[in-house]
Design an enzyme around this catalytic site. Structure first.
Site, mmCIF file in Angstrom:
data_model
loop_
_atom_site.group_PDB
_atom_site.id
_atom_site.type_symbol
_atom_site.label_atom_id
_atom_site.label_comp_id
_atom_site.label_asym_id
_atom_site.label_seq_id
_atom_site.Cartn_x
_atom_site.Cartn_y
_atom_site.Cartn_z
ATOM 1 N N THR A 156 -9.503 16.595 46.214
ATOM 2 C CA THR A 156 -8.989 15.239 46.377
ATOM 3 C C THR A 156 -7.488 15.160 46.082
ATOM 4 O OG1 THR A 156 -11.141 14.461 45.647
ATOM 5 C CG2 THR A 156 -9.359 12.841 45.608
ATOM 6 N N GLU A 439 -17.953 13.099 44.200
ATOM 7 C CA GLU A 439 -18.757 13.894 45.137
ATOM 8 C C GLU A 439 -19.164 13.084 46.358
ATOM 9 O OE1 GLU A 439 -18.654 17.007 43.554
ATOM 10 O OE2 GLU A 439 -18.741 17.310 45.712
#
Ligand SMILES: CCCCCCCCCCCCC/C=C/C(=O)SCCNC(=O)CCNC(=O)[C@H](O)C(C)(C)COP(=O)(O)OP(=O)(O)OC[C@H]1O[C@@H](n2cnc3c(N)ncnc32)[C@H](O)[C@@H]1OP(=O)(O)O
Ligand SMILES: Cc1cc2nc3c(=O)[nH]c(=O)nc-3n(C[C@H](O)[C@H](O)[C@H](O)COP(=O)(O)OP(=O)(O)OC[C@H]3O[C@@H](n4cnc5c(N)ncnc54)[C@H](O)[C@@H]3O)c2cc1C
Length: 674
Positions: A156, A439
């Site tokens: 990310t 997730e």
């Protein structure tokens, strides 16, 4: 200070005396057999009996920095013990899984606000196992397994988490030196969020856009050393740090990371799936989504985490409700009832207990499916990968959403004392709510499943073969618009939920088709998003109930009559609670009358009454030690008020009679008002 007695609370004892089934038999089922229970208790004791962990310290009063330091100290006790135990057990992958499965429970006693090493095995090592070629595996795996290095999974970025195709970090191949050059071109390209990254790990799997021969070849995984192994200083060209305070996960040490012309060797791009030849020629993988494998793995294992999370919360609320007395049901009753006597209290708690059992069945099933499909992948067959992806996405979303919601309901079930940090609900809630986002953000996950469902529905309409989990769409298509008759058996309830799910999928499909006349398919799908997420949720409820039915049908063949009754009632409660909570969806597609609904309501009340005598046995059967439950309201002995009092005495403000703020501020303020 009042005298504090620590015998078993008599109200709780009275409840336990009423339990009609063998609790140990239930525990044996819950953990997969008596040997596994013994092993679990041994492993738990092996870690928790270590006095150097100082588990009595209430870490909630520590500062942010102190919490981190204490978490690192504890992990540096736990992990060496874990490596030693792994060797003692035999050193196999199976032995490792055994330890990890048990640590999932034990860690909630040791690292209440998150484990600063969790990404090392959870994602860094798993990615290497999944995506490294043989040569890379032999170089890196031993270092990971022995914790010679510590790593994280850095995907990310500040600007992108969901839409990973647009990640901005670049890895440009330089064929002259046979190196990749990593760069962070913008502020939004900073890696942001990876757990354990801030000040803990010295390596990371970095997901970056691969550039070779002037072309972008999409995101690929690279192993990058980010800190010096001796000094722990950032490596040249690396900027790394902690992202600061968060809603929870305070000790996970989520971090940021940027690269300025960081060079790594050719061999550090993981090349089991995508490949790059030394001259810089890119070879596409057989399955483009193979690089997403670690995310699937974690989503699968997260359902287990949900079981741990919800079993803790249910244990706390159940025990507390059998000790707490308040509000006579008949106004003239002398003795106040245990709050569990209130039907609404039972309705808050017992469905949560039933869910723990159904989710446990699902978690085991999903894990088996993951293992089968991963094995197929190693043999080059990826046919079932979309099915696993679709199932793990909706389960990750529905189960983590439910864990957060259920923890909150159970906290409310404990009234004011539920709001105490020492009740244990805050940590539970913060962990559950973090899991709703990490997730794969839950709405995005549901939309991924919906995409699969819409495709499957098109196939069903065209008479093409479906995967097993969506066979129910064929029944809907065959009914050709006719409503499903309602039958109130458990399998009948499943058929009703299947009809509701299929009906919702059919409506969403129809609405996309209508909108497609004026819009692109993507725009039409976006505008149907609200219906699509409901499709995925309903499909997930189908999977959960179907698995629950199939598993429990097997379980009851092998247990004592008393425990059989418990499982039957778990299924009854789960099914009825479910169907009543989605009555709007059901009524759209199933012929159900008011009389049917009244009957279901009566059955709900009846099954709650049955649960009244089993609930304590079931939560005791989850076999969570006091350390794992970690709650003043949920200890095995039920000495709630003594625990609350003792915990209050640990408040730093209670360590002195008069706080210095009195002299500094309160006294002058009060004086000024004279
Ligand atoms: C024993 C050990 C125990 C360990 C225990 C484990 C616990 C460890 C603790 C870990 C703690 C975790 C901390 C948190 C970590 C993180 O958060 S890491 C970062 C996670 N990030 C995400 O999840 C990002 C979410 N985004 C995505 O997944 C994707 O971007 C997307 C939303 C799926 C979209 O991807 P994109 O490539 O853009 O896809 P599309 O072009 O839209 O295509 C979709 C098609 O692709 C198929 N697909 C997608 N993913 C997969 C997959 N994984 N497998 C198979 N197929 C996949 C999808 O079905 C679509 O198919 P079609 O419809 O046929 O096109
Ligand atoms: C506690 C925690 C730990 C984490 N650990 C890690 C880690 O170890 N490693 C790592 O790499 N990352 C980690 N992350 C990052 C995490 O994976 C991402 O935050 C997550 O995937 C969500 O992505 P995002 O932040 O970009 O959300 P966004 O996508 O920006 O979501 C914001 C909103 O936009 C909506 N949205 C976005 N896309 C769509 C769409 N296509 N359709 C409909 N709605 C959409 C979402 O539903 C949401 O409502 C962690 C995050 C947290 C909170």
């Amino acid at each position: 200070m009042p005298a504090i007695s620590k015998t078993i609370n008599k109200d709780l004892k009275e409840e336990r005396d009423k339990v009609k089934f063998n609790i140990e038999e239930f525990t044996n089922w819950f953990y997969g057999g008596s040997e596994k229970v013994l092993e679990k208790r041994k492993i738990e004791n092996y870690f928790l009996s270590d006095k150097s962990l100082n588990l009595e310290t209430d870490t909630s009063y520590l500062s942010y920095k102190e919490k981190y330091e204490e978490a690192i100290r504890r992990s540096c006790i736990v992990y060496p013990k874990m490596l030693k135990l792994h060797q003692e057990l035999g050193g196999t992958e199976e032995d490792f899984r055994k330890i990890m499965d048990n640590l999932r429970y034990t860690m909630s006693a040791i690292q209440k606000e998150g484990n600063p090493f969790m990404l090392h095995f959870g994602m860094f090592t798993v990615t290497i196992m999944n995506l490294a070629n043989d040569e890379q595996l032999s170089e890196w795996l031993p270092k990971c397994v022995n914790c010679e290095i510590l790593g994280t999974y850095a995907q990310t970025e500040l600007g992108h988490g969901t839409f990973i195709k647009k990640l901005e970090t670049t890895a440009t191949y330089d064929p002259k030196t046979k190196e990749f050059v990593l760069n962070t071109p913008t502020l939004t390209a900073y890696k942001w969020w990876p757990g354990n990254l801030g000040h803990t790990v010295n390596h990371a799997i970095v997901m970056a856009q691969l550039y070779t021969k002037g072309e972008c070849c999409g995101i690929q995984p690279f192993i990058v050393q980010i800190r010096d192994l001796e000094t722990h200083k950032p490596m040249p060209g690396i900027t790394v740090g902690d992202i600061g305070n968060k809603v929870g996960f305070q000790t996970v040490n989520n971090g940021f990371l940027a690269f300025n012309n960081v060079r790594i060797p050719y061999k550090n791009m993981l090349m089991k799936s995508s490949k790059l030849s030394e001259d810089g020629t890119f070879i596409k993988p057989k399955n483009a989504k193979q690089n997403y494998g670690t995310m699937v793995f974690v989503r699968v294992y997260m359902i287990m985490d949900v079981v741990v999370n919800m079993s803790r919360a249910a244990t706390i609320a159940t025990r507390y409700s059998m000790v707490r007395r308040q509000s006579p049901i008949n106004p003239n009753d002398e003795v106040e009832p245990k709050i569990i006597e209130h039907m609404t209290q039972q309705y808050k708690i017992f469905p949560a207990i039933a869910k723990v059992i159904i989710y446990k069945c699902m978690a085991d099933n999903l894990r088996n499916l993951y293992q089968q499909i991963t094995l197929e992948g190693t043999k080059g067959s990826f046919e079932r990968a979309p099915e696993l992806h679709a199932l793990s996405c909706c389960l990750k979303a529905v189960c983590t959403n439910d864990a957060a919601k259920t923890t909150e309901i159970l906290r409310l079930a404990c009234g004011g004392h539920g709001f105490l940090n020492s009740s244990g609900f805050a940590d539970n809630y913060k962990n559950a709510t973090a899991a709703q986002t990490y997730e794969g953000e839950n709405t995005v996950m549901l939309l991924q499943t919906a995409r699969f469902l819409i495709k499957s529905f098109t196939k069903a309409k065209n008479g093409e073969k479906l995967t097993e989990g969506v066979f129910y769409l064929n029944d809907f298509v065959k009914r050709n618009g006719k409503r499903e008759p309602f039958d109130d058996s458990i399998r009948g309830i499943l058929r009703a939920i299947q009809a509701a799910a299929a009906g919702k999928i059919s409506s969403a499909w129809k609405h996309i088709e209508e909108k497609k006349k004026f819009l692109t398919v993507e725009e039409a799908t976006n505008q149907t998003g609200i219906e699509l997420i409901r499709c995925a949720e309903l499909h997930c409820y189908v999977c959960l109930l179907q698995t629950g039915i199939e598993e429990i049908e097997q379980i009851i063949k092998n247990v004592s009559p008393a425990l059989r009754e418990v499982f039957k009632n778990v299924l009854e409660l789960y099914a009825i609670d479910n169907v009543l909570n989605m009555i709007g969806d059901i009524l759209q597609h199933v012929d159900m009358t008011n009389a049917d609904i009244d009957k279901l309501q009566k059955r709900l009340e009846a099954v709650l009454t049955f649960f009244r005598s089993s609930a304590i046995g079931i939560v005791d059967g989850f076999d969570l030690s006091d350390a794992v439950v970690s709650s003043t309201l949920g200890t095995y002995d039920g000495n709630v008020y003594e625990n609350i009092f003792e915990a209050a005495m640990k408040s730093p403000l209670n360590q002195e009679d008069v706080n210095k703020s009195f002299h500094l501020y309160l006294k002058p303020f009060l004086k000024s008002n004279l």
